[in-house]
Write an enzyme that holds these catalytic residues in place. Sequence first.
Site, short mmCIF file in Angstrom:
data_model
loop_
_atom_site.label_atom_id
_atom_site.label_comp_id
_atom_site.label_asym_id
_atom_site.label_seq_id
_atom_site.Cartn_x
_atom_site.Cartn_y
_atom_site.Cartn_z
N LYS A 173 0.66 -1.02 -0.36
CA LYS A 173 0.30 0.22 -0.16
C LYS A 173 0.95 1.30 0.16
O LYS A 173 1.46 1.53 0.78
CB LYS A 173 -1.23 -0.21 1.01
CG LYS A 173 -1.74 1.47 1.18
CD LYS A 173 -2.72 2.14 2.54
CE LYS A 173 -1.54 3.31 3.04
NZ LYS A 173 -1.32 4.41 2.36
N GLU A 248 9.75 2.16 10.52
CA GLU A 248 10.77 2.67 10.22
C GLU A 248 10.73 4.44 10.54
O GLU A 248 9.19 4.48 9.90
CB GLU A 248 11.33 2.98 8.91
CG GLU A 248 13.28 3.39 8.59
CD GLU A 248 12.67 4.32 8.46
OE1 GLU A 248 13.06 5.25 9.76
OE2 GLU A 248 12.62 4.99 7.49
N CYS A 281 13.70 11.69 7.51
CA CYS A 281 13.57 11.54 8.91
C CYS A 281 14.64 11.17 9.13
O CYS A 281 15.28 11.57 10.15
CB CYS A 281 12.79 9.66 8.91
SG CYS A 281 13.30 8.92 8.00
N GLU A 381 10.02 16.76 15.27
CA GLU A 381 10.81 16.70 13.87
C GLU A 381 9.52 17.99 13.17
O GLU A 381 7.86 17.65 12.94
CB GLU A 381 9.87 15.50 13.70
CG GLU A 381 10.12 14.79 11.98
CD GLU A 381 10.00 13.73 11.66
OE1 GLU A 381 11.37 12.92 11.41
OE2 GLU A 381 8.83 12.72 11.88
#
Length: 478
Positions: A173, A248, A281, A381
């Site tokens: 997906k 992750e 990231c 973040e």
Amino acid sequence: MIEKRQFYINGSWVDPVSPHDLPVIDPSTEEEVAVISLGGEADTDAAVLAANAAFLSWSQSDPAERIALVERILEVYKSRSEDLAQAMTLEMGAPIRMSRNNQVGAGAWHIEGFLKVARDYAFVRKLDGAPNDRIIMSPIGTVAMITPWNWPMNQVSLKVIPALLAGCTMVLKPSEIAPLSSVVWTEIMDEAGVPAGVFNMVNGDGAGVGSQLSAHPGVDMVSFTGSTRAGILISKAAADTVKRVCLELGGKGANLVFADADDKAVERGVRHCMQNTGQSCNAPTRMLVERSSYDQAVEIAAAEAEATRVSSAHDDGRHIGPLVSQMQWDKVQGMIQTGIDEGARLVAGGTGRPDGLNRGYFAKPTVFADVTPDMTIYREEIFGPVLSITPFDTEEEAVRLANDTPYGLTNYAQTQDRDRMIRMARQLRAGMVEINGASRAQIAPFGGIKQSGNGREGGEFGLDDFLEVVAVGGWPAD
């Protein structure tokens, strides 16, 4: 208008059971450029059923057969590289030169790395001191793969290729924001001759197909890349069926710049932070600088940010493109304003679009100095072209500041002191540490600790994650 409403299930392109159209937006222009359909539960069930059925034979296939298939995939992948590059530029705003070199290149690089590992991988192993025992590295089963929009082919290749080599079947997906490159990937899989049912692809959003796959009793493992918030939800959804979950997730990388760092350390750190418009990231978004070099570092960082060109993803050249969506643009603008409101010193960039760019999700390369650990921009973040700079006085303080975060993906250190390099590698709490701009090897594992996730992608460690350890007693004598 590109129309890609179909899914790939059991070796064929099929229409959704109940169409649910979603436009794909070009972030450089804010225009609708394509349409996909979001899948529903019936589509998810069909894909999982096909993968379950195919597992019976694929899991028992010869590893040499699987390697040969991946070699064909690599060949077709390279032949479709321009199609992949154009798709990623259109869907998520990577500048076309970056799409060709970095975004497409990352996928080929990982495929080649996995092939190197697989050719020498022992799927059946002897156990020292037990001549009649064997360890079989057995494919885990059907894997749900939920991939992000920021590095599409990097993440798809890191999941699909080791799963294929391990003997798993799968349902992919991709991000509904950036699905077009995964449609091309699926065409590559079909052309390469992946057996029916081994690879399936269903478009959908996280609340729909993503949640359905995470909780599905026919799924043995979920491999997810995305936000920490979503990773937590996936883990909870998967818990009832006790499936393996590899995550992750986000990061808030610290870049420790000591006074003895090389002359290009600060410039290198800014460029790395701004790459992919800050939407990585593992970006080094917190620059921690030894106080004796602090003022100079702030000046260099501000100049480098101001020199960073921002332009349409469709323009050739070295520049950064737009953020991926209106939602992401709004988030980044809000974080920049929060930094200002909380008292950080703005030395480059700021809110709003760069001059001359009145349409598209473009943001100014932004640098804050005098950022303290209590500030939002230090802790959360941002996922945009925003760098925070903080001074430190001692090595111990630098390590404490670097580790003072719920994340633990990648940290960086810039120093010429050999002993300090080793201390940083040992003391920085992260799944990866990079020293003096040296990137990791092709077969090195990628992944984090703490709220940056679990499991590893890439190389032998990435192959291991798709395998179960089966201990066998009474193995017949050779």
